[in-house]
Scaffold this motif. Structure first.
Motif: not given
Length: 347
Positions: A115-134
């Motif tokens: 899930l984290m890999r998808i979030l950090c991969t450009p041109d995925t739905d998670l990367h294009g719609s979501c932001g995060w921070a730690t």
């Protein structure tokens, strides 16, 4: 094996990733980790969440933001706070239905990493719609704050956690995100914590709840960001101490999950303790497990650091004489280096 032991072993397995499957996200700052420093990371704000009118966040899509942590209880590794934000209208559909986010504690390590890999991969739905921070609060800093000298106010874990949460949310606002709803997981009293956060962010609708990581998709996602970051941090720290070949037979890290309840963790601490320095920046010296090994069980060398002036420490002004003229020439030697005697009043 009874049911409680089986449950404990199962949970330990979920908390113990294998380096072979752990995704190293961009939130890992290797230099900070290896020197014992805390660090923060903010992902780029997706274009879809940016304001249509510059400098006016209200023209950006309304967002929900979730907050959760990973690693509050371990004796090894950082405590990581994560925030995750996305448009209000996408929360359930994108996170629950499409990607099946859940509380990170019920997801297997490889699922969290995926899930984290998808979030950090450009041109995925998670990367294009979501932001995060730690925010990664290092073991060294946690311990140093909790072990402040008696004359200084202790900076306990709850206070450190609140400050980390507030700074992360402020950072998201500062990047122009239109956060309207905030959801937070807590281990304390929800009402009191919610009231404190509301004072920091009066314009947002804030919900603080126990088990929020199971109730609200954005909190589930924040828990995954925090947990994968902590898993990766443990791997980097472990590799720096044990090398790539220092894993157990099952491929997991030799120190296990880093929790005091994990026999592998306690065994590693016992076998790798320096008698004077204890352990490296991976260890929280303020935890009872570490303190007992160093002090109670007598395996460490005790070093006493005096808090009070013993009267033998010289001060800079001791070199200057309060006398004037030629009296006591030897005591005023430093003051007369430049051709004339100088008393304390000159300084």
């Amino acid at each position: 094996m009874d049911d409680s032991q089986a449950t404990s072993d199962s949970q330990t397995a979920v908390e113990t990733p294998s380096p072979a499957t752990t995704f190293i996200p961009p939130s890992i700052d290797r230099s900070a980790l290896l020197t014992g420093a805390s660090s923060t990371h903010f992902s780029p704000v997706p274009t879809s969440l940016q304001a249509t009118t510059p400098d006016d966040p209200s023209t950006a899509p309304p967002c929900a933001l979730g907050v959760d942590e990973a690693g509050r209880g371990p004796v090894l590794g950082p405590m990581v706070y994560g925030v995750f934000y996305l448009p209000l209208t996408l929360s359930d559909l994108l996170l629950r239905t499409t990607h099946h986010f859940d509380d990170s504690k019920v997801l297997k390590p490889d699922v969290r990493s995926s899930l984290m890999r998808i979030l950090c991969t450009p041109d995925t739905d998670l990367h294009g719609s979501c932001g995060w921070a730690t925010a990664s609060l290092s073991a060294r800093d946690i311990a140093a704050n909790m072990l402040r000298p008696a004359h200084a106010a202790a900076y306990n874990l709850n206070a450190q956690a609140l400050d980390a949460t507030v700074e992360l949310i402020r950072g998201v606002y500062a990047r122009g995100v239109n956060v309207q709803e905030i959801y937070v997981d807590t281990v304390g009293q929800p009402a009191a914590y919610q009231a404190r956060l509301q004072r920091f962010f009066p314009s947002a609708r804030i919900t603080v709840a126990k088990k929020a990581d199971s109730l609200y998709p954005c909190v589930s996602s924040a828990s995954v960001c925090a947990k994968v970051t902590r898993d990766a941090a443990l791997e980097v720290l472990h590799e720096s101490r044990a090398g790539k070949d220092g894993c157990s037979d099952d491929g997991t890290m030799a120190w296990g999950s880093g929790y005091p309840s994990d026999a592998r963790c306690v065994g590693w601490l016992r076998s790798n303790m320096h008698p004077v320095f204890g352990w490296g920046p991976e260890c929280r010296f303020s935890w009872g497990t570490a303190k007992d090994m160093l002090e109670v069980k007598g395996k460490g060398v005790r070093v006493d650091w005096p808090d009070e002036d013993d009267g033998e420490t010289s001060r800079l002004t001791d070199y200057f004489s309060s006398t004037t003229g030629g009296a006591d020439k030897e005591s005023s030697e430093l003051g007369g280096w430049f051709g004339s005697s100088a008393g304390l009043e000159a300084f």
